[in-house]
Design an enzyme around this catalytic site. Structure first.
Site, PDB file in Angstrom:
ATOM      1  N   ASP A  14      -0.301   5.061   0.739  1.00 21.04           N
ATOM      2  CA  ASP A  14      -0.546   6.114   1.731  1.00 21.04           C
ATOM      3  C   ASP A  14      -0.617   5.553   3.151  1.00 21.04           C
ATOM      4  O   ASP A  14      -1.387   4.643   3.435  1.00 21.04           O
ATOM      5  CB  ASP A  14      -1.848   6.849   1.401  1.00 21.04           C
ATOM      6  CG  ASP A  14      -1.811   7.435  -0.002  1.00 21.04           C
ATOM      7  OD1 ASP A  14      -0.728   7.869  -0.429  1.00 21.04           O
ATOM      8  OD2 ASP A  14      -2.859   7.440  -0.677  1.00 21.04           O
ATOM      9  N   ASP A  54       0.847  -1.195   0.000  1.00 16.20           N
ATOM     10  CA  ASP A  54       0.000   0.000   0.000  1.00 16.20           C
ATOM     11  C   ASP A  54       0.887   1.252   0.000  1.00 16.20           C
ATOM     12  O   ASP A  54       2.047   1.204   0.418  1.00 16.20           O
ATOM     13  CB  ASP A  54      -0.878  -0.039   1.262  1.00 16.20           C
ATOM     14  CG  ASP A  54      -1.639   1.248   1.477  1.00 16.20           C
ATOM     15  OD1 ASP A  54      -2.251   1.736   0.513  1.00 16.20           O
ATOM     16  OD2 ASP A  54      -1.611   1.767   2.615  1.00 16.20           O
ATOM     17  N   ASP A  72      -1.888  -0.238   5.922  1.00 16.92           N
ATOM     18  CA  ASP A  72      -2.207   0.322   7.242  1.00 16.92           C
ATOM     19  C   ASP A  72      -3.707   0.332   7.529  1.00 16.92           C
ATOM     20  O   ASP A  72      -4.119   0.546   8.667  1.00 16.92           O
ATOM     21  CB  ASP A  72      -1.687   1.766   7.344  1.00 16.92           C
ATOM     22  CG  ASP A  72      -2.352   2.679   6.346  1.00 16.92           C
ATOM     23  OD1 ASP A  72      -2.309   2.360   5.141  1.00 16.92           O
ATOM     24  OD2 ASP A  72      -2.947   3.694   6.756  1.00 16.92           O
TER      25      ASP A  72
HETATM   26 MG   LIG Z   1      -2.933   3.218   3.353  1.00 19.32          MG
END
Ligand SMILES: [Mg+2]
Length: 197
Positions: A19, A17, A147
């Site tokens: 961001d 991922d 995240d």
């Molecule tokens: Mg993310």
């Protein structure tokens, strides 16, 4: 006699991922919020208790949306400490690494900025390894490092979620977790063995 066809064993696919995982999105957003309003009630990275906890009480939603749609936001992200070295080391170790990221739908240049940022920090060949999607469950892989807690979509994922540690995802106490990019081998390899079994 038919030639023996040796199946090609694919290299394990690791999806990364962008961001809040490869890139430090939270601090970049906070910088823009404070440019728009020096008194804006930002929530410092590390104090966000929910994935969507982007401002404190009294935070003007219009300013928040203006910041999230600011041209250049996705062009001025700093990689997380050790993230570049980790991704290059994964490739060196023979893993099949792809970025897997969801562009912000209302941001006019988010997708192109994401590609440009990967080219800037990793070189042009990595641009071919960026998968932009609004449904990560449709993307095949062995592990997704991300995240975001609770990633859902139209499919049962083929990947296992390796949670990239942030304050807002610690309620996932039982999930495999990558606390710092320098520890990627110890966090990732057990999952790849599990995926290959
Ligand atoms: Mg993310």
């Amino acid at each position: 006699m038919q030639p023996v066809i040796t199946p090609l064993v694919g290299r394990p696919i690791t999806l990364v991922d962008m961001d809040g995982c490869f890139f430090d999105w939270g601090n970049a957003l906070n910088r823009i919020l404070l440019q728009l309003d020096p008194n804006y009630p930002i929530v410092p990275l590390g104090q966000q208790m929910d994935y969507n906890h982007l401002c404190g009480p009294g935070g003007d939603r219009d300013i928040l949306l203006q910041a999230m749609n600011m041209e250049g936001l996705y062009r001025n992200l700093e990689p997380m400490p050790g993230a570049i070295d980790a991704v290059l080391a994964m490739e060196e170790a023979g893993l099949n690494v792809f970025f897997c990221s969801t562009p912000f739908a209302t941001h006019a240049t988010c997708a192109s900025e994401k590609l440009a940022s990967i080219e800037e920090h990793l070189g042009s060949r990595w641009v071919n390894r960026v998968i932009l999607t609004h449904d990560k469950t449709l993307v095949r892989g062995d592990v997704l490092i991300d995240d975001k807690p609770g990633i859902t979509g139209n499919m049962v994922p083929t990947w296992q979620h390796l949670v990239f540690d942030q304050s807002y995802n610690r309620s996932l106490a039982e999930a495999p977790r990558l606390r710092e990019w320098k520890d990627w081998e110890a966090a990732l390899y057990p999952l790849l063995e599990m995926a290959a079994a």
